[in-house]
Scaffold this active site. Structure first.
Site, mmCIF file in Angstrom:
data_model
loop_
_atom_site.group_PDB
_atom_site.id
_atom_site.type_symbol
_atom_site.label_atom_id
_atom_site.label_comp_id
_atom_site.label_asym_id
_atom_site.label_seq_id
_atom_site.Cartn_x
_atom_site.Cartn_y
_atom_site.Cartn_z
ATOM 1 N N MET A 242 0.884 -1.605 0.265
ATOM 2 C CA MET A 242 0.070 0.087 -0.212
ATOM 3 C C MET A 242 0.883 1.608 -0.143
ATOM 4 O O MET A 242 0.519 2.125 -0.753
ATOM 5 C CB MET A 242 -0.892 -0.628 1.549
ATOM 6 C CG MET A 242 -1.877 -0.689 1.339
ATOM 7 S SD MET A 242 -3.130 -0.192 -0.033
ATOM 8 C CE MET A 242 -4.612 0.697 0.586
ATOM 9 N N GLY A 243 2.161 1.432 0.850
ATOM 10 C CA GLY A 243 2.883 2.339 0.922
ATOM 11 C C GLY A 243 3.559 2.900 -0.287
ATOM 12 O O GLY A 243 3.989 3.530 -0.631
ATOM 13 N N ASN B 54 11.667 3.409 4.829
ATOM 14 C CA ASN B 54 11.571 1.453 5.077
ATOM 15 C C ASN B 54 12.019 1.361 6.057
ATOM 16 O O ASN B 54 13.229 1.341 6.680
ATOM 17 C CB ASN B 54 11.090 0.843 4.324
ATOM 18 C CG ASN B 54 10.290 -0.148 4.915
ATOM 19 O OD1 ASN B 54 9.317 -0.181 5.013
ATOM 20 N ND2 ASN B 54 10.900 -1.663 5.327
ATOM 21 N N SER C 5 -9.064 4.329 0.705
ATOM 22 C CA SER C 5 -9.862 3.072 0.276
ATOM 23 C C SER C 5 -9.583 2.915 -1.072
ATOM 24 O O SER C 5 -8.952 3.611 -2.094
ATOM 25 C CB SER C 5 -11.568 2.950 0.677
ATOM 26 O OG SER C 5 -11.831 1.750 -0.209
ATOM 27 N N LYS D 54 -13.549 6.213 7.331
ATOM 28 C CA LYS D 54 -13.165 5.012 6.289
ATOM 29 C C LYS D 54 -13.835 3.462 7.392
ATOM 30 O O LYS D 54 -14.568 2.485 6.805
ATOM 31 C CB LYS D 54 -11.632 4.701 5.971
ATOM 32 C CG LYS D 54 -11.378 3.879 6.297
ATOM 33 C CD LYS D 54 -11.748 3.575 4.859
ATOM 34 C CE LYS D 54 -10.937 1.742 3.549
ATOM 35 N NZ LYS D 54 -10.060 1.357 4.535
ATOM 36 N N HIS E 231 -17.297 2.949 5.892
ATOM 37 C CA HIS E 231 -17.189 2.721 4.637
ATOM 38 C C HIS E 231 -16.373 1.356 4.905
ATOM 39 O O HIS E 231 -17.408 0.394 3.674
ATOM 40 C CB HIS E 231 -16.057 2.948 3.856
ATOM 41 C CG HIS E 231 -15.054 2.544 2.703
ATOM 42 N ND1 HIS E 231 -14.784 1.214 2.713
ATOM 43 C CD2 HIS E 231 -15.597 2.218 1.577
ATOM 44 C CE1 HIS E 231 -14.252 0.771 1.334
ATOM 45 N NE2 HIS E 231 -14.895 1.738 0.491
ATOM 46 N N ASN E 232 -15.876 0.844 5.817
ATOM 47 C CA ASN E 232 -15.702 -0.600 5.820
ATOM 48 C C ASN E 232 -16.425 -1.868 5.983
ATOM 49 O O ASN E 232 -16.994 -2.519 6.116
ATOM 50 C CB ASN E 232 -14.284 -1.409 6.415
ATOM 51 C CG ASN E 232 -12.963 -0.680 5.475
ATOM 52 O OD1 ASN E 232 -12.901 0.109 4.669
ATOM 53 N ND2 ASN E 232 -12.274 -1.365 5.705
ATOM 54 N N GLU F 291 -19.017 -2.194 3.548
ATOM 55 C CA GLU F 291 -18.610 -3.221 2.784
ATOM 56 C C GLU F 291 -18.678 -4.478 3.142
ATOM 57 O O GLU F 291 -18.785 -5.178 2.601
ATOM 58 C CB GLU F 291 -16.675 -2.814 2.746
ATOM 59 C CG GLU F 291 -15.554 -3.985 2.376
ATOM 60 C CD GLU F 291 -14.428 -3.450 2.301
ATOM 61 O OE1 GLU F 291 -13.798 -2.498 2.129
ATOM 62 O OE2 GLU F 291 -13.471 -4.459 2.935
#
Ligand code: 6PG
Length: 474
Positions: free
Chosen positions: A13-14, A32, A128, A182, A185-186, A189
């Site tokens: 994702m990053g 990282n 998302s 968020k 939202h999940n 989902e």
């Protein structure tokens, strides 16, 4: 040259967010915990834009223009606090720490307040869209101060998805608002996925359609008013064939749906707020039910409907009495299971039989049948579910035809009977040999590379949905 934005935490994702910023012409600082990932990113994608890789947090911070914008993309929880502890001392007044993980909004509120004291902006941001979204344009839900949005918003809007040129990114509200939204939202989902899974199950079990046919049905629906990403990927998952066995993919996936917790948080928060999110709650519990193989195995022989179940014309009064008794048993079975789970989790060593015993008189739920509950747990203290005890099994299987008629009648007559209906669905869920939770696992693997287990051998697997659709060990 200094970077406009930095990303620390370069797992998929990053990495994809960093590439997205770079592809939009921003210079991106990279960091990282282990340098290997940073190097790999620059080696593979350096040509996509301008990156400034750093090995240390100090160099990373020094490579950013002021006010600094640092996106944190690590696993929500302790890792986030560790990164904050590492970076906050290196930052200066007005700098921003942007947590793009799926954090709990209460954690975000706590972190925001603590960093505000130190003159820093903490921006809890929902993101998302999975890996693909992060790379090509996610929906972004930033919280935090208005001031931080003035400086950060344009960059986020730049990399977000667009609809008719309008960015899918807006300042949601202060402190934890972004992560709260968020989270919901999940929750939605989860409900979407559960409903799709139930639709698939009915088309297959009642309609007699094969997965590939159902894929076509979903494809058709996707052209109409149900058109959506989840319907679209469901068609893809359903038409997938397992290369090894030639079986439909959905049949080789273990039917135990997993969850990282955001759906559960939504329900917990709704309980606190007193908001009835029953659809979301059912979807969270359906995953929990699917993921409890011990109870499901014990319940697998609970009887299903007899031929007489559908044949209307029962005696309503007698039917309702049966539905009430059966649903009541389910409620007690669930309550006792919760007590047993908490007892195991916290090491309380609660004897469930003794609880039934002391509830037989004096308390509000005192009832005759607590005697039977006591006996059931005395007989087998580790009973996986009350429903499989002989007395209750007989009671429920004797009641179930009437119970089904009552739920069907309520639905037909437009009378809300959520207690009867969900208790019956729980009973049928427990006894199901196979649940459509396998499809949910397929959907999760499709959009988030969340992996799945196979029914035929040990291990965790991922299908390369975005590429050749081959399976790889995870
Ligand atoms: C998204 C997804 C994403 C992730 C979920 C999956 O909006 O992009 O929701 O955040 O895939 O964490 O949730 P579960 O693992 O709980 O199913």
């Amino acid at each position: 040259e200094k970077a406009q934005i930095g990303v620390t935490g370069l797992a998929v994702m990053g990495r994809n967010l960093a590439r997205n910023f770079a592809r939009h012409g921003h210079t991106v600082a990279l960091h990282n915990r282990s340098y290997g990932r940073t190097k790999e990113l620059v080696e593979s994608y350096g040509h996509e834009g301008t990156f400034i890789p750093s090995e240390t947090a100090e160099d990373f911070v020094a490579s950013l223009e002021r006010p600094r914008r640092v996106v944190i993309m690590v696993k929500a929880g302790k890792a986030t606090d560790a990164v904050i502890d590492e970076f906050a001392p290196l930052l200066e007044e007005g700098d921003m720490l942007i947590d793009a993980g799926n954090a709990h909004f209460a954690d975000t509120r706590r972190r925001e307040a603590a960093l505000r004291e130190r003159g820093l902006h903490f921006v809890g941001t929902g993101v998302s869209g999975g890996e693909e979204g992060a790379l090509h344009g996610p929906s972004i839900m930033p919280g935090g101060s208005k001031e931080s949005y003035e400086s950060l918003g344009p960059l986020l809007e730049d990399i977000s998805a667009k609809v008719d040129g309008e960015p899918c990114c807006v300042h949601v509200g202060p402190d934890g608002a972004g992560h709260f939204v968020k989270m919901v939202h999940n929750g939605i989902e989860y409900a979407d996925m559960q409903l799709i899974a139930e639709a698939y199950d009915l088309l297959r079990s009642v309609g007699g359609h094969a997965p590939a046919e159902i894929a076509e049905i979903f494809k058709g629906w996707n052209e109409g008013r149900l058109g959506s990403y989840l319907i679209e990927i469901t068609a893809e998952v359903l038409k997938q064939v397992d290369a090894e066995t030639g079986k439909p993919f959905v049949d080789i996936v273990v039917d135990q749906a997993e969850q990282k917790g955001t759906g559960r948080w939504t329900v917990q928060a709704a309980l606190d707020l007193g908001v009835p999110v029953s659809g979301i709650a059912e979807s969270v519990f359906a995953r929990a039910l699917s993921g409890d193989p011990k109870v499901r195995a014990a319940a697998a022989n609970l009887p299903g409907p007899t031929a007489a179940a559908g044949a209307g014309g029962g005696d309503l009064q007698a039917d309702v009495e049966q539905a009430l008794f059966a649903s009541k048993i389910v409620a007690y079975a669930q309550g006792f299971q919760q007590i047993q789970a908490a007892s195991a989790e916290y090491g309380w060593d609660i004897d469930p039989g003794q609880m039934a015993k002391i509830w037989r008189a004096g308390c509000i739920i005192r009832a005759k049948f607590l005697d039977f509950i006591k006996q059931a747990f005395d007989k087998s203290p580790d009973l996986p579910s009350l429903l499989v005890d002989e007395y209750f099994l007989d009671a429920v299987s004797g009641a179930q035809d009437a119970w089904r008629r009552v739920v069907a009648t309520a639905a037909q007559q437009g009378i809300p009977a959520p207690g009867f209906a969900s208790a019956l669905a729980y009973y049928d869920g427990l006894r199901a040999k196979r649940l459509p939770a396998a499809l949910i696992q397929g959907q999760r693997d499709f959009f988030g590379a969340h992996t799945y287990r196979r029914t035929d051998r040990e291990g965790t697997f991922h299908t390369m949905w975005g590429a050749d659709r081959n399976e790889v060990p995870a």
